[in-house]
Design a protein around this motif. Structure first.
Motif, PDB file in Angstrom:
ATOM      1  N   LEU A  92     -33.854  15.763 -58.876  1.00 26.61           N
ATOM      2  CA  LEU A  92     -32.547  16.408 -58.827  1.00 26.61           C
ATOM      3  C   LEU A  92     -31.708  16.034 -60.041  1.00 26.61           C
ATOM      4  O   LEU A  92     -30.986  16.876 -60.590  1.00 26.61           O
ATOM      5  N   LEU A  93     -31.788  14.791 -60.473  1.00 25.93           N
ATOM      6  CA  LEU A  93     -31.014  14.329 -61.630  1.00 25.93           C
ATOM      7  C   LEU A  93     -31.237  15.236 -62.837  1.00 25.93           C
ATOM      8  O   LEU A  93     -30.289  15.600 -63.526  1.00 25.93           O
ATOM      9  N   LEU A 138     -24.318  19.010 -66.332  1.00 29.79           N
ATOM     10  CA  LEU A 138     -23.367  17.993 -65.874  1.00 29.79           C
ATOM     11  C   LEU A 138     -23.625  16.678 -66.600  1.00 29.79           C
ATOM     12  O   LEU A 138     -24.770  16.246 -66.728  1.00 29.79           O
ATOM     13  N   ASN A 139     -22.580  16.034 -67.061  1.00 29.13           N
ATOM     14  CA  ASN A 139     -22.778  14.780 -67.797  1.00 29.13           C
ATOM     15  C   ASN A 139     -22.711  13.563 -66.888  1.00 29.13           C
ATOM     16  O   ASN A 139     -22.749  12.436 -67.355  1.00 29.13           O
ATOM     17  N   ILE A 143     -24.416  19.208 -52.600  1.00 32.10           N
ATOM     18  CA  ILE A 143     -24.481  18.111 -53.567  1.00 32.10           C
ATOM     19  C   ILE A 143     -23.078  17.865 -54.101  1.00 32.10           C
ATOM     20  O   ILE A 143     -22.393  18.803 -54.503  1.00 32.10           O
ATOM     21  N   THR A 144     -22.679  16.609 -54.095  1.00 32.04           N
ATOM     22  CA  THR A 144     -21.395  16.236 -54.688  1.00 32.04           C
ATOM     23  C   THR A 144     -21.663  15.192 -55.756  1.00 32.04           C
ATOM     24  O   THR A 144     -22.319  14.186 -55.496  1.00 32.04           O
ATOM     25  N   THR A 145     -21.166  15.458 -56.951  1.00 30.48           N
ATOM     26  CA  THR A 145     -21.260  14.494 -58.036  1.00 30.48           C
ATOM     27  C   THR A 145     -19.900  13.836 -58.201  1.00 30.48           C
ATOM     28  O   THR A 145     -18.927  14.219 -57.551  1.00 30.48           O
ATOM     29  N   LEU A 146     -19.819  12.896 -59.089  1.00 29.60           N
ATOM     30  CA  LEU A 146     -18.554  12.222 -59.360  1.00 29.60           C
ATOM     31  C   LEU A 146     -17.473  13.227 -59.738  1.00 29.60           C
ATOM     32  O   LEU A 146     -16.313  13.081 -59.343  1.00 29.60           O
ATOM     33  N   ALA A 147     -17.849  14.278 -60.442  1.00 28.17           N
ATOM     34  CA  ALA A 147     -16.883  15.312 -60.839  1.00 28.17           C
ATOM     35  C   ALA A 147     -16.311  16.048 -59.638  1.00 28.17           C
ATOM     36  O   ALA A 147     -15.223  16.619 -59.725  1.00 28.17           O
ATOM     37  N   GLY A 148     -17.013  16.032 -58.507  1.00 29.91           N
ATOM     38  CA  GLY A 148     -16.540  16.701 -57.309  1.00 29.91           C
ATOM     39  C   GLY A 148     -15.800  15.789 -56.349  1.00 29.91           C
ATOM     40  O   GLY A 148     -15.312  16.237 -55.312  1.00 29.91           O
ATOM     41  N   LEU A 149     -15.719  14.510 -56.684  1.00 30.90           N
ATOM     42  CA  LEU A 149     -15.062  13.548 -55.792  1.00 30.90           C
ATOM     43  C   LEU A 149     -13.546  13.697 -55.819  1.00 30.90           C
ATOM     44  O   LEU A 149     -12.884  13.649 -54.797  1.00 30.90           O
ATOM     45  N   LEU A 183     -28.760  25.653 -55.811  1.00 27.91           N
ATOM     46  CA  LEU A 183     -28.179  24.329 -55.594  1.00 27.91           C
ATOM     47  C   LEU A 183     -26.679  24.501 -55.453  1.00 27.91           C
ATOM     48  O   LEU A 183     -26.043  25.130 -56.308  1.00 27.91           O
ATOM     49  N   THR A 184     -26.116  23.950 -54.389  1.00 27.93           N
ATOM     50  CA  THR A 184     -24.669  23.979 -54.215  1.00 27.93           C
ATOM     51  C   THR A 184     -24.130  22.634 -54.666  1.00 27.93           C
ATOM     52  O   THR A 184     -24.363  21.609 -54.024  1.00 27.93           O
ATOM     53  N   VAL A 185     -23.453  22.660 -55.805  1.00 28.27           N
ATOM     54  CA  VAL A 185     -22.960  21.436 -56.440  1.00 28.27           C
ATOM     55  C   VAL A 185     -21.447  21.516 -56.574  1.00 28.27           C
ATOM     56  O   VAL A 185     -20.918  22.462 -57.180  1.00 28.27           O
ATOM     57  N   ASN A 186     -20.775  20.551 -55.999  1.00 28.15           N
ATOM     58  CA  ASN A 186     -19.304  20.479 -56.060  1.00 28.15           C
ATOM     59  C   ASN A 186     -18.658  21.781 -55.620  1.00 28.15           C
ATOM     60  O   ASN A 186     -17.672  22.238 -56.192  1.00 28.15           O
ATOM     61  N   GLY A 187     -19.266  22.410 -54.596  1.00 31.53           N
ATOM     62  CA  GLY A 187     -18.700  23.613 -54.013  1.00 31.53           C
ATOM     63  C   GLY A 187     -19.110  24.923 -54.656  1.00 31.53           C
ATOM     64  O   GLY A 187     -18.721  25.982 -54.182  1.00 31.53           O
ATOM     65  N   THR A 188     -19.890  24.874 -55.716  1.00 27.01           N
ATOM     66  CA  THR A 188     -20.323  26.087 -56.400  1.00 27.01           C
ATOM     67  C   THR A 188     -21.841  26.205 -56.311  1.00 27.01           C
ATOM     68  O   THR A 188     -22.550  25.227 -56.553  1.00 27.01           O
ATOM     69  N   THR A 189     -22.338  27.399 -55.983  1.00 28.91           N
ATOM     70  CA  THR A 189     -23.778  27.612 -55.892  1.00 28.91           C
ATOM     71  C   THR A 189     -24.310  28.073 -57.243  1.00 28.91           C
ATOM     72  O   THR A 189     -23.741  28.966 -57.877  1.00 28.91           O
ATOM     73  N   HIS A 190     -25.393  27.430 -57.656  1.00 27.66           N
ATOM     74  CA  HIS A 190     -26.038  27.721 -58.941  1.00 27.66           C
ATOM     75  C   HIS A 190     -27.494  28.094 -58.678  1.00 27.66           C
ATOM     76  O   HIS A 190     -28.180  27.397 -57.929  1.00 27.66           O
ATOM     77  N   ALA A 191     -27.972  29.151 -59.308  1.00 27.33           N
ATOM     78  CA  ALA A 191     -29.373  29.537 -59.231  1.00 27.33           C
ATOM     79  C   ALA A 191     -30.095  28.940 -60.439  1.00 27.33           C
ATOM     80  O   ALA A 191     -29.643  29.092 -61.571  1.00 27.33           O
TER      81      ALA A 191
END
Length: 154
Positions: free
Chosen positions: A23-24, A33-34, A72-78, A6-14
């Protein structure tokens, strides 16, 4: 369990997870992620909203199998505390949040809307935010903040 990236906020996580899992749950439980938040679990409130390739998506009903290679972009990545997104800055300036539980849905939806619609009317803003819930009743302040952000974004 299958492994997936999963690529979340620019970082890929396995992660290892059931492809049918929302997804949540992966964002909160596997990645710690909170935000986003679990609200209704039925895509009716918006507290779980994230972007998939820039499009607001209710993560509580989006199975991991539907994510694919989407970013994926979360609020933390905005935005960041040092350089907030205009909608985040406008929320602070208008003193919108009370409990803040629903803030993910409002900010992520408004940011995508303002990215795509320059100089929106009040009616267009209201239409764009239809379907989001705030139990604190800050709707008037939210509207003011979106208008302010639209002005900031020019």
């Amino acid at each position: 369990m299958p492994k997936m990236d999963l690529t979340v906020n620019g970082t890929t996580h396995a992660i290892e997870a059931d492809p049918d899992m929302p997804l949540l749950y992966a964002l909160r439980d596997d990645l710690g992620l909170n935000n986003p938040h679990f609200g209704c679990g039925l895509a009716q409130c918006g507290a779980c909203t994230v972007w998939l390739d820039g499009q607001p998506t209710r993560s509580c009903i989006t199975p991991l199998s539907a994510v694919g290679n989407a970013k994926i972009t979360t609020l933390a990545g905005l935005g960041t505390p040092e350089k907030p997104h205009p909608i985040q800055a406008a929320y602070v300036e208008e003193q919108v949040p009370q409990c803040g539980y629903c803030i993910n849905g409002w900010l992520m939806t408004a940011a995508a809307f303002l990215r795509d619609k320059k100089k929106p009317t009040e009616a267009e803003i209201k239409e764009a935010l239809t379907g989001l819930k705030c139990r604190c009743g800050t709707h008037i302040s939210i509207l003011k903040a979106v208008k302010r952000a639209a002005e900031m974004m020019g």
